[in-house]
Design a protein around this motif. Sequence first.
Motif, PDB file in Angstrom:
ATOM      1  N   HIS A  62       0.588  -1.047  -0.003  1.00 22.19           N
ATOM      2  CA  HIS A  62      -0.120   0.068  -0.026  1.00 22.19           C
ATOM      3  C   HIS A  62       0.966   1.172   0.013  1.00 22.19           C
ATOM      4  CE1 HIS A  62      -3.144  -2.843   0.939  1.00 22.19           C
ATOM      5  NE2 HIS A  62      -4.086  -2.088   0.510  1.00 22.19           N
ATOM      6  N   TRP A  73       2.001   1.554  -3.480  1.00 24.37           N
ATOM      7  CA  TRP A  73       1.272   2.156  -4.381  1.00 24.37           C
ATOM      8  C   TRP A  73       0.971   3.577  -4.250  1.00 24.37           C
ATOM      9  CZ3 TRP A  73      -3.356   4.827  -2.393  1.00 24.37           C
ATOM     10  CH2 TRP A  73      -4.339   5.221  -3.365  1.00 24.37           C
ATOM     11  N   ILE A 107      -8.575   1.140   5.196  1.00 24.18           N
ATOM     12  CA  ILE A 107      -8.667   0.350   4.050  1.00 24.18           C
ATOM     13  C   ILE A 107      -8.746  -1.130   4.589  1.00 24.18           C
ATOM     14  CG2 ILE A 107      -6.975  -0.423   2.178  1.00 24.18           C
ATOM     15  CD1 ILE A 107      -5.947   2.193   1.717  1.00 24.18           C
ATOM     16  N   THR A 137      -8.117  -4.796   3.568  1.00 22.99           N
ATOM     17  CA  THR A 137      -7.042  -5.206   2.649  1.00 22.99           C
ATOM     18  C   THR A 137      -7.039  -6.728   2.599  1.00 22.99           C
ATOM     19  OG1 THR A 137      -5.470  -5.594   4.517  1.00 22.99           O
ATOM     20  CG2 THR A 137      -5.223  -3.606   3.643  1.00 22.99           C
ATOM     21  N   THR A 189      -9.542  -3.238  -0.711  1.00 27.01           N
ATOM     22  CA  THR A 189      -8.181  -3.685  -1.728  1.00 27.01           C
ATOM     23  C   THR A 189      -8.012  -5.214  -1.850  1.00 27.01           C
ATOM     24  OG1 THR A 189      -6.500  -3.090   0.162  1.00 27.01           O
ATOM     25  CG2 THR A 189      -7.100  -1.488  -1.527  1.00 27.01           C
ATOM     26  N   ILE A 249      -1.468  -3.945  -5.072  1.00 28.75           N
ATOM     27  CA  ILE A 249      -2.601  -4.005  -4.556  1.00 28.75           C
ATOM     28  C   ILE A 249      -3.598  -3.374  -5.708  1.00 28.75           C
ATOM     29  CG2 ILE A 249      -1.735  -3.426  -2.195  1.00 28.75           C
ATOM     30  CD1 ILE A 249      -3.193  -0.544  -2.804  1.00 28.75           C
ATOM     31  N   TYR A 250      -4.747  -3.897  -5.650  1.00 26.89           N
ATOM     32  CA  TYR A 250      -5.913  -3.021  -6.427  1.00 26.89           C
ATOM     33  C   TYR A 250      -7.025  -2.722  -5.697  1.00 26.89           C
ATOM     34  CZ  TYR A 250      -8.373  -7.695  -6.579  1.00 26.89           C
ATOM     35  OH  TYR A 250      -8.879  -8.733  -6.255  1.00 26.89           O
ATOM     36  N   PHE A 251      -7.767  -1.751  -5.982  1.00 25.91           N
ATOM     37  CA  PHE A 251      -9.155  -1.292  -5.416  1.00 25.91           C
ATOM     38  C   PHE A 251     -10.081  -2.168  -5.976  1.00 25.91           C
ATOM     39  CE2 PHE A 251      -6.209   1.757  -4.051  1.00 25.91           C
ATOM     40  CZ  PHE A 251      -6.610   2.387  -2.768  1.00 25.91           C
ATOM     41  N   GLN A 303     -10.317   3.344  -6.529  1.00 23.47           N
ATOM     42  CA  GLN A 303      -8.875   4.096  -6.509  1.00 23.47           C
ATOM     43  C   GLN A 303      -9.064   5.670  -6.857  1.00 23.47           C
ATOM     44  OE1 GLN A 303      -5.299   2.124  -8.169  1.00 23.47           O
ATOM     45  NE2 GLN A 303      -5.246   4.015  -9.603  1.00 23.47           N
TER      46      GLN A 303
END
Length: 394
Positions: free
Chosen positions: A88, A91, A225, A227, A256, A367-369, A374
């Motif tokens: 994170h 990112w 967040i 995760t 995420t 990571i991706y949302f 995002q």
Amino acid sequence: MHAREALFIPSPAVFLYLAARMNEERTVQAYHVPWYRWLLWPLAVLYGLGVWLRNRLYDMGLLSAVQFDVPVIAVGNLAMGGTGKTPHVDWLVEMLKVHYEPVILSRGYGRKSKGYVLAQPHTTVDDIGDEPMLLYLHHREVPLAVAEQRVLAIPQLLMDAAEQKAFSDHRFVVVLDDAFQHRSLKPGISILLTTCNQLYVDDRLFPVGYLRDWKTSARRADIVIVTKCPDDLTPAQAQHIRQRIHLLPHQQIFFTGLQYAHPYDFFTGQPVELDKDTEILLIAGIARPEALLQALSKQFTRIHPLFFRDHHVYRENDIRRIDAAFQQLTGARKAIITTEKDAVKLWKFQDDIQQRRWQLLVQPVKIYFLFDQQQACMQYIGQYLSHASAGFFD
């Protein structure tokens, strides 16, 4: 059969609905501390009293927190590791580089040095620690330093950054790595991470659980967040999590997941394609490696995990142990896969590894949302930066 009795026969739609509800509950069910850890509750009480007293002194103003004019974003957690903090931060720095000049400040857990250390081309993992080293390798153009006393380190880091970037416009943003409990410094934005399958609201104070701070400290967060969410997390499941966390009006929540790309060669850095029947020895010294093991299990039929404790410092006997486990693999095709965090600590054994002829691969993770969040997250951070930088960058 009477018509009245027929009303009690569930239709296929009912079965589908019930199955969906069971899947929701299974995904977001509360984490339960193993019963045997409750034997340690007297130690948790003593630990909790110490943490409570420290927080109380800051809340009452008896201990003061320093706030800087430069924008400061802190990323951290209440748990003792395993929330995906480094990906994170990685990112966040990548996003900030588009319009600003981030600088990274970390404590440098596990390093052998003391005091303030600025990352340089000759810097080793022993100098700054494994996670800062990984961030430095990903963002060599970003000034990074480690220090125990971060209040004193920020001015020094900003001076070093200004010297390194003499021809830039100096739109610096300080990213504090693992600083949620660092109460002596007041950030502009606090980002709190918690894992989907072990929310902080379900955990307990160490050593009964894994919390290093009281759950009520989450109120200091501006962004929460969640995760390591599963790919198929539904909006209804996300709403269930929101309700359990009990967000305050000013807090934003995002979700995420982890994305694992193709592993790359330890020496060349080139991506490597492996057959699913390749026998894998998985080496990991990270907290809660289950997500990595689960992801690789979808790609390979035979995986043999060899796990070490988080931040493990590899020594020669570990290399011999890994080699012995690798030699026991019987597959026609076999390889060793490790994490980027472990790879930076294995690099000092590169000559030994080459002689042993391992096919050593490194597994990157990003990571991706979920739910296309995002942009909303960056907009929230951008609003803070626009307000905080008004006049400061002029």
